[in-house]
Design a protein around this motif. Structure first.
Motif, PDB file in Angstrom:
ATOM      1  N   ASP A 193     -10.352   0.685  -3.985  1.00 52.31           N
ATOM      2  CA  ASP A 193      -9.170   1.322  -4.570  1.00 52.31           C
ATOM      3  C   ASP A 193      -8.419   2.206  -3.590  1.00 52.31           C
ATOM      4  N   VAL A 253       0.850  -1.192   0.000  1.00 48.28           N
ATOM      5  CA  VAL A 253       0.000   0.000   0.000  1.00 48.28           C
ATOM      6  C   VAL A 253       0.884   1.239   0.000  1.00 48.28           C
ATOM      7  N   ALA A 280      -8.089  -6.559   5.100  1.00 50.81           N
ATOM      8  CA  ALA A 280      -8.046  -6.780   3.655  1.00 50.81           C
ATOM      9  C   ALA A 280      -9.392  -7.240   3.102  1.00 50.81           C
ATOM     10  N   THR A 303     -11.463  -4.314   2.124  1.00 50.51           N
ATOM     11  CA  THR A 303     -10.786  -3.276   1.332  1.00 50.51           C
ATOM     12  C   THR A 303     -10.375  -3.867  -0.011  1.00 50.51           C
ATOM     13  N   TRP A 304      -9.087  -4.097  -0.221  1.00 50.24           N
ATOM     14  CA  TRP A 304      -8.620  -4.456  -1.565  1.00 50.24           C
ATOM     15  C   TRP A 304      -9.126  -5.818  -2.026  1.00 50.24           C
ATOM     16  N   ARG A 305      -9.310  -6.766  -1.104  1.00 49.71           N
ATOM     17  CA  ARG A 305      -9.826  -8.073  -1.523  1.00 49.71           C
ATOM     18  C   ARG A 305     -11.253  -7.958  -2.041  1.00 49.71           C
ATOM     19  N   PHE A 324      -4.644   1.292  -2.402  1.00 53.81           N
ATOM     20  CA  PHE A 324      -4.421  -0.096  -2.803  1.00 53.81           C
ATOM     21  C   PHE A 324      -4.128  -0.159  -4.297  1.00 53.81           C
ATOM     22  N   ASN A 325      -4.794   0.707  -5.045  1.00 54.26           N
ATOM     23  CA  ASN A 325      -4.511   0.877  -6.466  1.00 54.26           C
ATOM     24  C   ASN A 325      -3.365   1.880  -6.587  1.00 54.26           C
TER      25      ASN A 325
END
Length: 349
Positions: A196, A51, A187, A190-192, A216-217
């Motif tokens: 973004d 991140v 996670a 969020t990203w999982r 995360f992006n």
């Protein structure tokens, strides 16, 4: 006995100790200090993925600047009508994006429903020069109603968002309360699930003034350093923000604090539903309670020294009660005792 907000508390001892320690000696400025330099590795460990992290001092700055990185001035940001970015940011998202339009959706419990989001985006006019162009979706976790999105709900919203080539942002002023409520990995929501960018709050959960914008992006983070500087949030003494964030996530302090706040809210809600003339307006899933009471009970609580915000004054009043990392059982018990006493008097009149 102040239940107005989790912003009314003092700084929690562990974070204050970290600030005192960070105050010793000289440190390089503008984020070149060891506290700031170490944040990304620590947050990457917590989120189980690489991140990019940017400390800022306020939630308004975090949200507005994060949205400016994912929505152009001619863009549309889809959010709930009760969201903080729509109601309580004094136009900051519109200002920092250069004019992006907030398009609101209405649904119960301050949550965006995937079906309604899908219908809205289908009719949004993507590619039509006369319309603002869909750019981002923003959800709040935990929500302004004190409810929590499940991982699968976020995943469904993220899929719809990405299918329409938009980005997904989370206002996480009370993100720790959501993680503690769901008892899941950070996670997982969020990203999982397809998020973004997250604005992770610490101030409401024991910090003095510290929030983190977490990308995360990674592609979306490229211009953020300039946006933060331009907005006045690149602190010369950044160590004081970063030391708070480091202490916040060390030894799961953030989750311990949030778990206690949630437990106090649950205890308060369970006591309230057993009393006459009381109605909970939303499920209590984090640390906020919205309760409908009578005017006489409201006045009685105030006379007994309790502080809270009145959310609605039409018909029967609705008040908001917020518990915090340092809320004590005695204050919850005293509040319930006061409500019970004034409710009984109300019934006898």
């Amino acid at each position: 006995m102040n239940f107005c907000s989790d912003n009314v508390t003092e700084v929690c001892p562990e974070i204050m100790a970290a600030l005192i320690a960070a105050n010793e000696g000289a440190r390089m400025p503008y984020g070149a200090d060891e506290y700031t330099q170490g944040l990304e590795a620590k947050f990457s460990s917590i989120f189980e993925a690489p991140v990019t992290v940017f400390p800022v001092a306020t939630g308004s700055a975090a949200n507005a600047l994060a949205l400016s990185a994912i929505a152009p001035g001619y863009g549309a940001i889809y959010c709930h009508a009760e969201s903080h970015i729509n109601v309580d940011e004094c136009g900051a998202p519109e200002f920092y994006t250069g004019g992006a339009k907030l398009v609101t959706l209405n649904a119960t419990d301050a949550q965006i429903y995937p079906s309604e989001l899908s219908k809205t985006l289908e009719k949004a006019g993507a590619g039509v020069v006369h319309h603002v162009q869909p750019a981002a979706v923003s959800i709040t976790q935990a929500t302004e109603a004190g409810t929590v999105y499940l991982p699968e709900e976020i995943g469904e919203i993220a899929k719809i968002t990405h299918d329409h080539n938009l980005y997904l942002h989370i206002d996480g002023a009370r993100f720790a309360n959501a993680v503690a409520s769901l008892d899941c990995a950070p996670a997982d929501i969020t990203w999982r699930a397809g998020v973004d960018v997250l604005c992770l709050g610490a101030t409401k959960n024991g910090a003095m003034a510290a929030e983190a914008v977490i990308f995360f992006n990674q592609d979306l983070a490229k211009t953020f350093a300039y946006r933060r500087k331009r907005s006045g949030h690149l602190f010369s003494k950044m160590r004081y923000l970063s030391a708070q964030l480091e202490a916040y996530i060390t030894d799961d302090l953030w989750l311990k604090n949030a778990t206690h706040a949630n437990e106090m809210a649950t205890k308060l809600a369970q006591g309230l539903v057993e009393l006459p003339l009381i109605r909970l307006c939303h499920p209590v899933e984090a640390n906020e309670i919205f309760v409908e009471i009578t005017e006489s009970v409201l006045n009685g609580l105030r006379a007994d020294g309790f502080k809270f915000y009145v959310w609605q004054e039409e018909t029967l009043p609705i008040i908001r009660l917020v518990t915090a990392f340092n809320t004590i059982d005695e204050d919850v018990d005293a509040f319930l005792k006061s409500v019970k006493r004034h409710s009984v008097v109300n019934l006898m009149e």
